[in-house]
Enzyme design. Structure first.
Site, PDB file in Angstrom:
ATOM      1  N   ALA B 105      -2.383 -85.975  58.105  1.00  0.00           N
ATOM      2  CA  ALA B 105      -3.494 -85.436  57.956  1.00  0.00           C
ATOM      3  C   ALA B 105      -3.365 -84.346  56.885  1.00  0.00           C
ATOM      4  O   ALA B 105      -4.225 -83.837  55.867  1.00  0.00           O
ATOM      5  CB  ALA B 105      -4.010 -84.442  58.972  1.00  0.00           C
ATOM      6  N   ALA B 106      -2.086 -83.732  56.421  1.00  0.00           N
ATOM      7  CA  ALA B 106      -1.819 -82.759  55.318  1.00  0.00           C
ATOM      8  C   ALA B 106      -2.060 -83.302  53.969  1.00  0.00           C
ATOM      9  O   ALA B 106      -1.688 -84.467  53.608  1.00  0.00           O
ATOM     10  CB  ALA B 106      -0.483 -82.410  55.324  1.00  0.00           C
ATOM     11  N   GLY B 108      -5.164 -81.413  54.137  1.00  0.00           N
ATOM     12  CA  GLY B 108      -6.195 -81.414  55.094  1.00  0.00           C
ATOM     13  C   GLY B 108      -7.627 -81.794  54.406  1.00  0.00           C
ATOM     14  O   GLY B 108      -8.663 -81.276  55.135  1.00  0.00           O
ATOM     15  N   LYS B 110      -8.991 -84.587  53.999  1.00  0.00           N
ATOM     16  CA  LYS B 110      -9.957 -85.477  54.800  1.00  0.00           C
ATOM     17  C   LYS B 110     -10.449 -84.960  56.143  1.00  0.00           C
ATOM     18  O   LYS B 110     -11.303 -85.116  56.601  1.00  0.00           O
ATOM     19  CB  LYS B 110      -9.486 -86.900  54.745  1.00  0.00           C
ATOM     20  CG  LYS B 110      -9.209 -87.461  53.301  1.00  0.00           C
ATOM     21  CD  LYS B 110      -8.475 -88.970  53.243  1.00  0.00           C
ATOM     22  CE  LYS B 110      -8.456 -89.155  51.775  1.00  0.00           C
ATOM     23  NZ  LYS B 110      -7.175 -88.744  51.197  1.00  0.00           N
ATOM     24  N   ASP B 128       0.446 -84.422  61.343  1.00  0.00           N
ATOM     25  CA  ASP B 128       1.353 -84.438  60.299  1.00  0.00           C
ATOM     26  C   ASP B 128       2.941 -84.469  60.669  1.00  0.00           C
ATOM     27  O   ASP B 128       3.302 -84.092  61.813  1.00  0.00           O
ATOM     28  CB  ASP B 128       1.048 -83.776  59.085  1.00  0.00           C
ATOM     29  CG  ASP B 128       1.337 -84.485  57.584  1.00  0.00           C
ATOM     30  OD1 ASP B 128       0.413 -84.955  57.048  1.00  0.00           O
ATOM     31  OD2 ASP B 128       2.554 -84.765  57.376  1.00  0.00           O
ATOM     32  N   ASP B 171      -4.640 -92.276  56.195  1.00  0.00           N
ATOM     33  CA  ASP B 171      -4.480 -92.168  54.797  1.00  0.00           C
ATOM     34  C   ASP B 171      -2.916 -91.964  54.477  1.00  0.00           C
ATOM     35  O   ASP B 171      -2.399 -90.879  54.521  1.00  0.00           O
ATOM     36  CB  ASP B 171      -5.204 -90.780  54.653  1.00  0.00           C
ATOM     37  CG  ASP B 171      -5.149 -90.425  53.024  1.00  0.00           C
ATOM     38  OD1 ASP B 171      -5.403 -91.553  52.286  1.00  0.00           O
ATOM     39  OD2 ASP B 171      -5.097 -89.714  52.562  1.00  0.00           O
ATOM     40  N   CYS B 224      -3.638 -94.324  48.026  1.00  0.00           N
ATOM     41  CA  CYS B 224      -3.759 -93.798  46.692  1.00  0.00           C
ATOM     42  C   CYS B 224      -2.748 -94.348  45.626  1.00  0.00           C
ATOM     43  O   CYS B 224      -2.244 -93.869  44.742  1.00  0.00           O
ATOM     44  CB  CYS B 224      -3.856 -92.220  46.315  1.00  0.00           C
ATOM     45  SG  CYS B 224      -2.312 -91.508  46.816  1.00  0.00           S
TER      46      CYS B 224
END
Lengths: 151, 296
Positions: B105-106, B108, B110, B128, B171, B224
């Site tokens: 998550a970090a 944050g 998203k 995270d 992610d 990404c």
């Protein structure tokens, strides 16, 4: 040390002093603090850092509202609001006390243009900023940039 | 990046985009302020805001000061989020009252976007692996005032539980080739060793996510990076093991479809259900998105 139930009642009383009539979520006690959350449960078997937003810390002399907590409550905070000008805010953020007679003793919600910024404290006739240091610096930088922008 | 010459359409346009400055995009924190009110406030301060055609809560912003140095940003009224980074949560489609896990998550962006989709109700677990990274996550969760979130620290591939979430976002940590516009050192492409090491971790994360989601639940896998080994290769790994089915997803922006093959690797026609974003498609960063469903 008061029980968790006593402390919970103490939080409600504290919020009542700020004019918060209905708490927008539930209160959870963890890590010596009360958290405001809408999460129905907390995962187990994993290290938890935060449950929603920390609303108040339990300190030796009682409860202290957090700046983020007051910010989240925003318009629900109807009492103990102290409106300051940009110049006054700058002084407060730099760690200086402002002489402001007539304010209620204890913790207050610092406001700028009607928006709650965080926690302040009144002792005697003096108002001080209780916003965490890092956040103060960020706000000072933002205000400095905005002064450049004002047309 | 040269190894991608064959797979990236309009190679010259791709490189021109990589060398251009990246537009700044902000996402309104709709839990705190209406997008039109935010726009009015920032325009009054001299910023030029243009709403994204495909998301009216987001604006491309230009101004004389950085978008991160305003009172409105400090108050948590918006989050600076690159346009491609807005897409994985759109693909995830979280709803109010659901149980959602953001496994990596970090910092944050998203997580806070998911909370907006959930209207700050239900359970959103933002996890995270390192306490240091979690500090940035906490700062953003607090600043935006998200109440439905529980922030946890755990290696994603070891996150406990089974079939507990309606949706999971992975992610994944990646080699970041898609963000080369911001980080010039990435323009030469990631070393293959790094790509393969990350690919191993990504497979573990995606497998775990598919165990954590309910049967029939949705997992979005995004990166990404442009490296097929970290994208199609990871998705194929779980498909080959029958751990997931791939769902088609049509993003609201120009895009390319996932690769059927790359070099000697065969990913199969099914992989065209996945999405590749290249920087020249809509003046953004690059990325990859796959929408998966755990079989019933």
């Amino acid at each position: 040390m008061p029980s968790c139930a006593d402390l919970s009642e103490e939080v409600r009383r504290m919020l009542g002093e700020f004019g918060v009539e209905e708490i927008p979520g539930r209160l959870v006690f963890r890590h010596e603090a009360f958290w405001l959350t809408t999460a129905p449960e907390i995962p187990e078997k994993v290290r938890v850092h935060a449950v929603g937003v920390r609303l108040a810390r339990v300190q030796p002399h009682g409860l202290k509202p957090t700046s983020f907590g007051l910010m989240v409550l925003g318009e629900l905070v109807r009492k103990r609001r102290v409106e300051v000008s940009r110049e006054e805010l700058k002084e407060l953020l730099l760690g200086r006390a402002l002489r402001k007679p007539g304010l209620p003793e204890g913790y207050v919600a610092l406001c700028l243009d009607g928006e709650v910024l965080g926690c302040g404290e009144v002792r005697g006739e003096f108002l001080r900023c209780q916003i965490p240091l890092g956040r103060r610096q960020e706000l000072l930088v933002a205000l400095a940039h905005e002064n450049k922008l004002v047309l | 990046m040269e190894r991608y010459r064959e797979i990236i359409p309009e190679w010259e346009a791709f490189w021109e985009a990589i060398l251009r400055p990246l537009p700044t995009v902000i996402r309104t924190n709709t839990l705190r302020i209406d997008p039109s009110d935010l726009r009015r406030r920032l325009e009054r301060k001299g910023f030029d805001l243009r709403p994204l055609s495909w998301d009216e809560t987001c604006f491309e912003i230009r101004g004389e000061i950085p978008a991160g140095n305003t009172l409105e940003h400090w108050l948590g009224y918006y989050y600076i989020q690159e346009a491609t980074q807005l897409l994985p949560v759109k693909a995830l489609g979280p709803k109010p009252g659901e149980r959602v896990l953001d496994l990596c998550a970090a910092p944050g962006g998203k997580t806070t976007q998911i909370a907006q989709y959930m209207e700050d109700s239900g359970l959103l677990v933002a996890n995270d692996y390192s306490a240091k990274r979690i500090q940035a996550l906490l700062a953003n969760v607090y600043r935006l005032g998200i109440k439905c979130v529980v922030v946890t620290e755990c290696s994603g591939e070891k996150f406990p539980g089974e079939g507990e979430f309606d949706r999971v976002l992975v992610d994944a940590p990646c080699s970041g080739e898609g963000v080369a516009r911001r980080f010039p050192h990435l323009r030469k492409g990631a070393p293959l060793g790094t790509v393969l090491r990350l690919s191993d971790l990504q497979k573990k994360l995606l497998v775990r996510a598919l165990e954590l989601v309910k049967p029939g639940g949705i997992v979005v896998y995004s990166t990404c990076t442009l490296a097929p080994e970290e994208n199609e290769g990871v998705v194929k790994y779980v498909l080959d093991r029958g751990l997931a089915e791939l769902l088609p997803w049509e993003p609201p922006v120009p895009h390319a479809r996932g690769l059927v093959r790359f070099g000697e690797a065969e990913y199969g026609p099914e992989m065209q259900k996945t999405v590749r974003i290249y920087p020249h498609h809509f003046d953004s960063e690059g990325g990859f998105i796959a929408v998966l469903r755990r079989p019933l």
